[in-house]
Design a protein around this motif. Structure first.
Motif, PDB file in Angstrom:
ATOM      1  N   ALA A 103      42.439  19.230  33.650  1.00  0.00           N
ATOM      2  CA  ALA A 103      42.028  17.835  33.784  1.00  0.00           C
ATOM      3  C   ALA A 103      43.024  17.060  34.631  1.00  0.00           C
ATOM      4  CB  ALA A 103      41.908  17.193  32.405  1.00  0.00           C
ATOM      5  N   VAL A 104      42.514  16.112  35.422  1.00  0.00           N
ATOM      6  CA  VAL A 104      43.371  15.199  36.168  1.00  0.00           C
ATOM      7  C   VAL A 104      43.860  14.122  35.205  1.00  0.00           C
ATOM      8  CG1 VAL A 104      43.503  13.539  38.062  1.00  0.00           C
ATOM      9  CG2 VAL A 104      42.098  15.604  38.304  1.00  0.00           C
ATOM     10  N   THR A 105      45.167  13.925  35.121  1.00  0.00           N
ATOM     11  CA  THR A 105      45.730  12.953  34.191  1.00  0.00           C
ATOM     12  C   THR A 105      46.578  11.923  34.942  1.00  0.00           C
ATOM     13  OG1 THR A 105      47.828  14.105  33.794  1.00  0.00           O
ATOM     14  CG2 THR A 105      45.902  14.812  32.491  1.00  0.00           C
ATOM     15  N   SER A 106      46.969  10.895  34.212  1.00  0.00           N
ATOM     16  CA  SER A 106      47.816   9.861  34.790  1.00  0.00           C
ATOM     17  C   SER A 106      49.161  10.426  35.243  1.00  0.00           C
ATOM     18  CB  SER A 106      48.028   8.730  33.786  1.00  0.00           C
ATOM     19  OG  SER A 106      48.483   9.229  32.545  1.00  0.00           O
ATOM     20  N   GLN A 107      49.649  11.464  34.579  1.00  0.00           N
ATOM     21  CA  GLN A 107      50.914  12.076  34.993  1.00  0.00           C
ATOM     22  C   GLN A 107      50.775  12.735  36.367  1.00  0.00           C
ATOM     23  OE1 GLN A 107      53.744  11.700  33.639  1.00  0.00           O
ATOM     24  NE2 GLN A 107      53.245  10.890  31.609  1.00  0.00           N
ATOM     25  N   ASP A 108      49.619  13.326  36.644  1.00  0.00           N
ATOM     26  CA  ASP A 108      49.367  13.902  37.970  1.00  0.00           C
ATOM     27  C   ASP A 108      49.361  12.802  39.021  1.00  0.00           C
ATOM     28  OD1 ASP A 108      48.819  16.670  37.046  1.00  0.00           O
ATOM     29  OD2 ASP A 108      47.042  15.761  36.138  1.00  0.00           O
TER      30      ASP A 108
END
Length: 525
Positions: A103-108
């Motif tokens: 999943a694409v996350t805010s950390q990415d």
């Protein structure tokens, strides 16, 4: 005028939405000749347009400009701005995944922006005004500014080098001065290592896990719906070979119609041409690090040797596709000023020779790099070399492939020790229309664009430009930046050019007007 009304009408046909069943295009392979060979895969490490175009294939962005240039959410679902414009909160769309299924996350997002912000000119300005960039859970993040930053959306949605593409955190944590070695992206196409064959072809495959936006595709924004199984970039250097391959059906599309073959293709009933990419600017880049271009008088002399008409006619040939422009910015754009009083686009050899004499130029050869394998650029350096000779320079035009030029331009050594003095490149019109998006218009030294100009006044004016939202004030500041850049010879404006996309008639449809050729929405019948 750049194009005929006949070609304009073709644009309407190109952008019309055609209805096909899934079976009509599910097995399609679209073969196209891109603008140049792809050698570098890291779109944050280099400003090469072909690498930027590759980036739009395998990565997605938080925001993007639509056909009218308006910045729209892309990976972002919603955002809010505080009353004082210092706090921006963003939420990602649900279901976003990388090519490896994670999943694409805010950390990415944070890691991707941090890396981009170290290299991009506008990104550097945004980070200088920033107080913090923090995650607010797995799908939200917040940017806080020390003072209002008026170009947040323009920075996060910029279409030209360098683009803030979203990468996995593990990839984005690669040091900014080192190239990434992963091809895992977030966009509508995937690329496997076996499908990357420099000098031959690159094969992009439809990403079945990509979740497009629901809006209709427009420019670089909206729903990136892929309607072919795969896109193959086939590298053919010779214009005649490109033309024969298109006419014979061996390829389906040319991103750039070779100017030397334009009459042949225009009249061929098997070929259709579309005007989908706006005009851009050709620019001479000078190496401010080493003699003789470490002297502003020498740079001014080189700039005054430019004959836009002669250079553009040699490269583009046909009047409808070229336009001399004395402004540093794209003519017709909001900040353009052709009557700047410092540059006319016509050669001033006597003044140039005087400047060289005043600077004490010793006649040492200046190396002009020529990319022999890029037909869209390779005539300009030859003509410029001759013009520089007329201005009093001793010139050494050295031919190399584009990949070698991209590598060599990173070197800060003297030209006789493997470095360089001058090269010519091309910038999209959207990038060249504003002082904060036109990457080579910099005074940021080693942290700026190749050539590494150092000019505190330009950088100070850019900060003032960003801090005001008043258009009248911005126009004044943009004009002051232009005057300063022309006075000190930061770069050399060569003028504007454009090209048409050529396709097999009745086979390829769905091309979208955008800052670059995009391959979502494109159908092959």
């Amino acid at each position: 005028m750049y194009i005929t009304s006949r070609i304009r009408r073709s644009v309407v046909l190109a952008t019309a939405t055609l209805v096909f069943s899934a079976a009509a295009w599910s097995d399609a392979v679209l073969r196209t000749v891109p603008s140049s060979d792809l050698k570098i895969l890291d779109p944050v490490w280099t400003t090469a347009l072909i690498t930027r175009n590759h980036g739009f294939m395998i990565y997605d962005t938080l925001f993007a400009p639509d056909e009218k240039g308006l910045i729209k959410p892309q990976m972002v679902e919603k955002y809010t701005i505080s009353a004082d414009s210092k706090v921006w909160r963003f939420s990602l769309r649900p279901g976003l995944k990388f090519h490896d299924g994670s999943a694409v996350t805010s950390q990415d997002v944070i890691a991707s922006l941090n890396r981009w912000g170290k290299r991009d000119v506008l990104g550097q300005k945004m980070y200088a005004a920033m107080d913090s960039l923090t995650a607010e859970g797995p799908n939200s993040f917040t940017i806080k500014f020390k003072q209002p930053f008026g170009l947040v959306l323009e920075a996060l949605g910029k279409p030209g080098p360098l683009v803030p593409f979203i990468m996995p955190k593990s990839v984005a944590e690669t040091p900014a001065d080192k190239q990434i070695d992963s091809m895992v992206g977030s966009g509508p196409f995937t690329l496997g290592k076996a499908d990357f064959r420099p000098g031959d072809r690159v094969i992009y495959r439809k990403n079945p896990s990509y979740v497009p936006r629901k809006e209709q595709a427009s420019g670089l924004a909206g729903g990136k719906v892929v309607k072919v199984d795969q896109v193959e970039w086939v590298f053919l250097r010779d214009p005649q070979t490109q033309t024969n391959a298109l006419v014979n059906g061996e390829i389906d599309m040319l991103e750039v119609t070779p100017s030397s073959r334009y009459p042949e293709l225009r009249t061929n009933p098997a070929v259709e041409m579309f005007d989908v990419v706006p005009a851009g600017t050709f620019t001479a880049i000078y190496n401010h690090k080493v003699p003789p271009f470490n002297d502003a008088r020498v740079r001014r002399a080189a700039m005054l040797a430019i004959n836009q008409e002669a250079m553009l006619r040699a490269q583009i040939t046909y009047r409808e596709f070229l336009k001399p422009c004395a402004s540093l910015y794209l003519c017709g754009s909001v900040y353009a000023n052709e009557k700047n009083g410092l540059f006319t686009g016509k050669p001033q050899f006597e003044e140039a020779r005087k400047l060289l004499k005043d600077a004490g130029y010793d006649g040492k050869p200046v190396v002009v790099m020529l990319p022999g394998d890029v037909p869209a650029l390779n005539r300009l350096p030859l003509v410029y070399g001759e013009l520089l000779k007329q201005a009093g320079f001793n010139v050494d035009v050295q031919t190399m492939d584009w990949a070698s030029l991209l590598t060599r331009r990173t070197k800060k050594d003297p030209a006789d020790k493997g470095g360089w003095n001058v090269f010519v490149t091309y910038w999209g019109g959207a990038d060249a229309s504003s002082p904060v998006s036109y990457t080579p218009l910099t005074g940021h030294g080693d942290q700026g664009y190749f050539g590494w100009p150092v000019d505190a006044e330009i950088e100070s004016l850019k900060t003032q430009f960003i801090e005001t939202a008043d258009l009248t004030k911005r126009k004044d500041i943009a004009g002051r930046i232009e005057r300063r850049a022309l006075e000190s010879g930061v770069l050399g404006p060569i003028g504007e050019g454009k090209s048409l996309v050529a396709v097999r008639r009745g086979v390829v449809s769905g091309l979208l007007p955008a800052p670059t050729v995009v391959y979502w929405n494109v159908q092959k019948q």
